[in-house]
Design a protein around this motif. Sequence first.
Motif, mmCIF file in Angstrom:
data_model
loop_
_atom_site.group_PDB
_atom_site.id
_atom_site.type_symbol
_atom_site.label_atom_id
_atom_site.label_comp_id
_atom_site.label_asym_id
_atom_site.label_seq_id
_atom_site.Cartn_x
_atom_site.Cartn_y
_atom_site.Cartn_z
ATOM 1 N N THR A 124 0.824 -1.213 0.000
ATOM 2 C CA THR A 124 0.000 0.000 0.000
ATOM 3 C C THR A 124 0.857 1.261 0.000
ATOM 4 O O THR A 124 2.008 1.243 0.463
ATOM 5 C CB THR A 124 -0.906 0.017 1.249
ATOM 6 N N ASP A 125 0.286 2.356 -0.497
ATOM 7 C CA ASP A 125 0.984 3.636 -0.437
ATOM 8 C C ASP A 125 1.024 4.197 0.980
ATOM 9 O O ASP A 125 1.799 5.129 1.265
ATOM 10 C CB ASP A 125 0.353 4.654 -1.391
ATOM 11 N N GLU A 126 0.247 3.622 1.890
ATOM 12 C CA GLU A 126 0.207 4.142 3.257
ATOM 13 C C GLU A 126 1.522 3.938 4.010
ATOM 14 O O GLU A 126 1.750 4.567 5.043
ATOM 15 C CB GLU A 126 -0.956 3.515 4.030
ATOM 16 N N VAL A 127 2.388 3.063 3.488
ATOM 17 C CA VAL A 127 3.691 2.862 4.140
ATOM 18 C C VAL A 127 4.540 4.127 4.096
ATOM 19 O O VAL A 127 5.447 4.309 4.911
ATOM 20 C CB VAL A 127 4.471 1.695 3.493
ATOM 21 N N TYR A 128 4.244 5.021 3.143
ATOM 22 C CA TYR A 128 5.045 6.239 2.980
ATOM 23 C C TYR A 128 4.645 7.356 3.937
ATOM 24 O O TYR A 128 5.332 8.378 4.009
ATOM 25 C CB TYR A 128 4.919 6.760 1.548
ATOM 26 N N GLY A 129 3.520 7.186 4.624
ATOM 27 C CA GLY A 129 3.077 8.220 5.554
ATOM 28 C C GLY A 129 2.154 9.222 4.903
ATOM 29 O O GLY A 129 1.320 8.880 4.076
ATOM 30 N N SER A 130 2.298 10.479 5.259
ATOM 31 C CA SER A 130 1.355 11.510 4.833
ATOM 32 C C SER A 130 2.053 12.596 4.019
ATOM 33 O O SER A 130 3.156 13.028 4.353
ATOM 34 C CB SER A 130 0.693 12.146 6.052
ATOM 35 N N LEU A 131 1.383 13.031 2.940
ATOM 36 C CA LEU A 131 1.857 14.149 2.135
ATOM 37 C C LEU A 131 1.131 15.430 2.547
ATOM 38 O O LEU A 131 0.005 15.380 3.047
ATOM 39 C CB LEU A 131 1.575 13.897 0.656
ATOM 40 N N GLU A 132 1.777 16.547 2.277
ATOM 41 C CA GLU A 132 1.101 17.822 2.451
ATOM 42 C C GLU A 132 0.308 18.126 1.180
ATOM 43 O O GLU A 132 -0.077 17.228 0.451
ATOM 44 C CB GLU A 132 2.126 18.909 2.778
ATOM 45 N N LYS A 133 0.106 19.366 0.843
ATOM 46 C CA LYS A 133 -0.774 19.714 -0.267
ATOM 47 C C LYS A 133 -0.137 19.503 -1.636
ATOM 48 O O LYS A 133 -0.811 19.588 -2.657
ATOM 49 C CB LYS A 133 -1.243 21.168 -0.123
ATOM 50 N N SER A 134 1.166 19.238 -1.676
ATOM 51 C CA SER A 134 1.832 19.033 -2.957
ATOM 52 C C SER A 134 2.767 17.837 -2.854
ATOM 53 O O SER A 134 3.016 17.315 -1.765
ATOM 54 C CB SER A 134 2.626 20.289 -3.350
ATOM 55 N N GLY A 135 3.272 17.399 -4.005
ATOM 56 C CA GLY A 135 4.205 16.290 -4.030
ATOM 57 C C GLY A 135 3.518 14.952 -4.223
ATOM 58 O O GLY A 135 2.290 14.832 -4.074
#
Length: 330
Positions: free
Chosen positions: A129-140
């Motif tokens: 899952t992409d959730e392993v990467y944590g949280s992004l802010e409004k960009s990136g």
Amino acid sequence: MNYLVTGGSGFIGSNFLNKYVPLNPTINFINIDALTYAGTNKNIEIQHFKNYQFIKADITNENEIKKIMYEFKPTKIIHFAAESHVDQSISTPKKFIQTNVLGTFNLLESAKEMWQEDYSEKRFHHISTDEVYGSLEKSGYFTESTPYHPRSPYSASKASSDHIVQAYYHTFGLPISISNCSNNYGKNQHDEKMIPTVIRNAVNRKKIPIYGDGKNVRDWLFVEDHCDAIWEIISNPITIGKTYNIGGKNDISNWELVTHILTILAKKTGINIDNLVDLVTFVEDRKGHDFRYAIDPTKVETELGFLPKYNFEEGLEITIDYYLKKYNVK
């Protein structure tokens, strides 16, 4: 050849089997699933096919997994089986560690012992899952080189299993591949998930819950497109030892998603859109709720030429039609 599919009676696994069993009559597909709350053989449309077999088994049972491995000697292992509900990982984290970490370890150990370094045409593919990467802010966007930063027991257990899979490649040479996907949607998803919940509650005139202020952003990937990407990865030898991010380029806020679904529902059912929107209720935010997920799928596009077949509108139409039929809405 024998392909062992774990968790094949769940959401993504059943879509994978329903599509690829008929397309590959010379490959035997063995589906092992513990049939917990999220898995049911009602999802399987190809049970009558001669090249399909089901075995009820739990990947946390080491002896049971070894027995199945040595009986069928699979050429490829496609590992879907996982506990995946974030809210449940917060209330009961232990079973997520047992299934996602210990279960994956059991499969890897059995594969290593069974194949005994004869890795010709072999593959262990791990769905993550992409959730392993944590949280992004409004960009990136998340890329395959984004550092891991899991923030829930669920994502931490998947990150752990990713690392173990990678370690078996670097230490033992096991031919692995990993795919980290964004939020999937489509047929056979469990009723507790967001899109089925919105549809079910809307047609039954019940409150539609949205966490926090509804501004959290997710990227949405149609499940059949996800399955196609997995098939491309496991079929190509250049993918051994690599990780691929699979996304739909449909990153929108939860509020936007809900209103989009309600607009389509209003057209299909004749229910007044304002009456549906009035059902939306903002509830207390989830603990550790990541703000934004968004995937950069450039690697899978450039290396394998994979592009999703369905745009977001087409995927949502198919999904909503499926759940309206399931919930007996005329």
